[in-house]
Design a protein around this motif. Structure first.
Motif, PDB file in Angstrom:
ATOM      1  N   VAL A 279       0.966  -1.163  -0.045  1.00 42.58           N
ATOM      2  CA  VAL A 279      -0.042   0.226   0.055  1.00 42.58           C
ATOM      3  C   VAL A 279       0.959   1.395  -0.106  1.00 42.58           C
ATOM      4  N   ASP A 280       0.491   2.173  -0.953  1.00 40.96           N
ATOM      5  CA  ASP A 280       1.170   3.483  -0.932  1.00 40.96           C
ATOM      6  C   ASP A 280      -0.167   4.498  -0.469  1.00 40.96           C
ATOM      7  N   SER A 296       3.984   4.258   2.947  1.00 37.85           N
ATOM      8  CA  SER A 296       4.100   3.161   2.261  1.00 37.85           C
ATOM      9  C   SER A 296       4.463   1.856   3.243  1.00 37.85           C
ATOM     10  N   GLY A 297       3.721   0.641   2.868  1.00 35.22           N
ATOM     11  CA  GLY A 297       3.873  -0.614   3.493  1.00 35.22           C
ATOM     12  C   GLY A 297       4.988  -1.248   2.791  1.00 35.22           C
ATOM     13  N   PRO A 302       3.700   0.149   7.818  1.00 34.54           N
ATOM     14  CA  PRO A 302       3.574   1.370   7.094  1.00 34.54           C
ATOM     15  C   PRO A 302       4.626   2.482   7.948  1.00 34.54           C
TER      16      PRO A 302
ATOM     17  N   TYR B 117      -4.824   4.385   5.847  1.00 35.90           N
ATOM     18  CA  TYR B 117      -3.973   3.165   5.482  1.00 35.90           C
ATOM     19  C   TYR B 117      -5.243   2.152   5.622  1.00 35.90           C
ATOM     20  N   SER B 120      -6.982   1.522   2.201  1.00 38.70           N
ATOM     21  CA  SER B 120      -6.435   0.561   1.077  1.00 38.70           C
ATOM     22  C   SER B 120      -6.424  -0.787   1.772  1.00 38.70           C
ATOM     23  N   LEU B 121      -5.981  -1.051   3.005  1.00 42.93           N
ATOM     24  CA  LEU B 121      -5.831  -2.291   3.472  1.00 42.93           C
ATOM     25  C   LEU B 121      -7.405  -3.096   3.475  1.00 42.93           C
ATOM     26  N   ARG B 124      -7.692  -4.269  -0.118  1.00 44.72           N
ATOM     27  CA  ARG B 124      -7.018  -5.484  -0.407  1.00 44.72           C
ATOM     28  C   ARG B 124      -7.552  -6.806   0.133  1.00 44.72           C
TER      29      ARG B 124
END
Lengths: 420, 175
Positions: A279-280, A296-297, A302, B117, B120-121, B124
């Motif tokens: 992920v970004d 970013s991961g 992260p 975050y 996004s997770l 996914r």
């Protein structure tokens, strides 16, 4: 003024490089010191009501607003002469003046003097409709801060945020002191992550109003009509205007995975800046527009990174902290605020823009989505530190964060407006 | 003797196959028999190819059927589907394949991640479920993926009890 400069210079020392790079060492030193002794002791005397008989009904409110503005500037330690519970060290400055109401018009004759000599430092008149008396007081407060620090205050700014009621999250805006709260959306979906355009005329935000997941929308808070900016397939989040207002950095997953893109101001011509399988997200421009900080991961969890605004030269900024996100570049470019996971939620941190010198600035409860005030002296953030989700401001000087009134609403995801 | 050796061989192959199947989600299960097979699809391609066409027969998908589907739970910060998740999804896939109609896979997260975050997770997670269904022969054209990040928790609360219920993928009708 020379006396003032010496006073600032006596505050906590930072490596000279930071101050030198920013051209105004006094600012940086004020922001970084801990403890509240550095605030300039200032005595607020009430405005003298003049003209119509009811002038005093607004002048006494004006007294309180000016005192709150000056205290909120983090430059002053304010003593209110009309309030017996208000005390502090011997004042160096005193404010006051005349509050003249004639019909619907107000003339505020503001005065800032040194103390006890009472020699004038700033004497200025502000005129306008009585109905806009708050605006006039905010302008006087910002001029006082300008006079003594070389940079205007933020009393005329606003804060956009999201209010939560049950499952609904709606976009709202209010003055920086919590006055004049207005709800901007009413679509009973989810609004998130507002950011202002550099001229303060538009808000870009994430919205689920389209019914197909998170999209980027833009709204002029004056007319409250939202229009779509990016409704590409997958997620469209984390929209933020470039400092010149011509571009929008955001997170899209149209190519399968969350990556950072730059769009033009109307949401077209996507240019992809990141390319990896993790992920970004959470882009934020440097004030020059030449770099972008983001999360970013790619390292496994992260962390904060910086890259050139064309996607080149990515480098990792944070190492010694757990799960981090929400990087926000300070208005002067010298620092980056971010959050880091604790056992119980998130703490706020500030580091230099090269990643060094990370300091925890707020802890206790869970603290999220920090956003800089345009003077770089404060961060607004959301927290459950007192129970319900609410907005708080930290002055980054070790004093406890102060809560912003949001009319009893649960509030989160704040964004501090630029100066108008 | 020959028969015994053959039996042992069959057993070994079965064990190996079972081991493989459990190890990773990426390995697609054998194509379901009732799928109208066109050309055999390549095992895993990064770009989702619309291989199986939507079944033309079956009951229209309704709220009752969706409500019976099992919610899939995830570990902290993870979008991997564990063994429990796989058996839930196997059951869900069987139920969905007897229906027609579109549905949404919602990806959700707990409050221990950040808002951005998690958006996004959550996607996914939903996409991992989507891929699992596709591998089971459910047409991708039936599926929409939506991430809600941490903004639609199933359970309010700030303990592992609540968090574990909120890290999930669940199913709803496409509006």
């Amino acid at each position: 003024m020379r006396r003032l400069t010496l006073l600032f210079a006596g505050l906590l020392l930072l490596p000279a490089s930071i101050g030198a790079a920013q051209g105004d060492p006094a600012e940086v030193k004020l922001e970084w010191k801990s403890g509240s002794t550095a605030r300039l002791p200032l005595r607020c005397e009430p405005f003298a009501p003049v003209g119509d008989r009811d002038a005093r009904t607004t002048s006494v409110q004006g007294d309180e607003v000016l005192a709150a503005d000056l205290a909120g500037s983090a430059v002053f330690q304010v003593v209110k002469t009309w309030d017996p519970t208000s005390s502090g060290s011997t004042p160096q400055f005193v404010t006051g003046g005349k509050w003249t109401v004639r019909g619907t018009q107000l003339k505020l004759s503001g005065e800032l003097r040194d103390f006890p000599g009472r020699r004038p430092i700033l004497v200025k008149e502000y005129s306008g409709p009585v109905a806009d008396w708050r605006g006039l007081v905010h302008r006087f407060a910002d001029d006082i801060v300008l006079q003594l620090t070389g940079e205007p205050g933020v009393a005329g700014t606003r804060i956009a945020f999201v209010s939560r009621a049950g499952r609904d999250m709606e976009l709202c805006v209010m003055d920086f002191d919590g006055h004049g709260l207005t709800q901007l959306t009413n679509d009973r979906s989810i609004a998130r992550s507002p950011n202002w355009s550099p001229d303060g005329s538009l808000l870009i935000f994430t919205s689920y109003r389209g019914g197909t997941g998170p999209q980027l929308w833009v709204m002029n808070p004056a007319n409250r009509k939202p229009f779509p900016i990016s409704t590409r397939s997958g997620i469209n989040t984390s929209g933020i205007y470039s400092p010149d207002g011509q571009r929008i950095a955001c997170t899209l997953s149209q190519d399968g995975n969350s990556e950072i893109y730059v769009l033009d101001a109307r949401g077209g011509s996507p240019q992809r800046l990141t390319n990896n399988r993790s992920v970004d997200t959470s882009p934020c421009w440097s004030p020059t527009g030449r770099e972008i900080t983001f999360t970013s991961g790619r390292s496994g969890n992260p962390q904060i990174y910086v890259m050139d605004s064309d996607g080149g030269n990515p480098r990792r900024l944070t190492y010694d902290v757990d799960y981090t996100d929400s990087p926000m570049w300070s208005p002067k470019g010298d620092r980056i605020a971010f959050v880091s996971r604790t056992g119980a939620g998130f703490d706020l941190y500030v580091c230099r823009s090269d990643g060094t010198g990370a300091q925890r600035v707020v802890s206790g409860g869970s603290n999220e989505n920090p956003h800089w005030a345009p003077d770089g002296r404060h961060l607004v953030f959301s927290s459950n530190r007192d129970g319900a989700l609410a907005l708080y401001v930290t002055d980054l000087d070790g004093t406890p964060p102060r809560k912003l009134e949001t009319g009893g609403r649960k509030a989160l995801s704040p964004a501090w407006s630029p100066r108008h | 003797m020959n028969m015994l050796r053959a039996l042992v061989l069959v057993a070994l192959v079965a064990v190996a196959a079972a081991g493989c199947a459990k190890k990773t989600v990426q390995t697609p299960p054998a194509p379901p028999a009732e799928t109208p097979t066109q050309t055999p699809t390549p095992p895993v391609t990064p770009t989702p190819t619309p291989t199986p066409t939507a079944p033309t027969t079956g009951l229209p998908l309704d709220q009752a059927t969706l409500g019976k589907l099992q919610v899939v739970y995830f570990a902290l910060d993870s979008d991997a589907i564990d063994e429990g998740g796989q058996s839930s999804l196997d059951a869900n896939a069987r139920a969905l394949k007897s229906t027609t109609g579109d549905f949404v896979i919602e990806g959700h997260c707990d409050e221990r991640g950040t808002a951005e975050y998690n958006q996004s997770l959550g996607e996914r997670r939903a996409k991992a479920v989507q891929q699992y269904f596709a591998d089971q022969g459910i047409a991708l054209s039936r599926i929409t993926v939506v991430s809600y990040g941490k903004d639609r928790p199933a359970v309010e609360g700030s303990d592992e009890q609540a968090w574990s219920k909120n890290r999930r993928a669940e199913f709803s009708l496409r509006k």
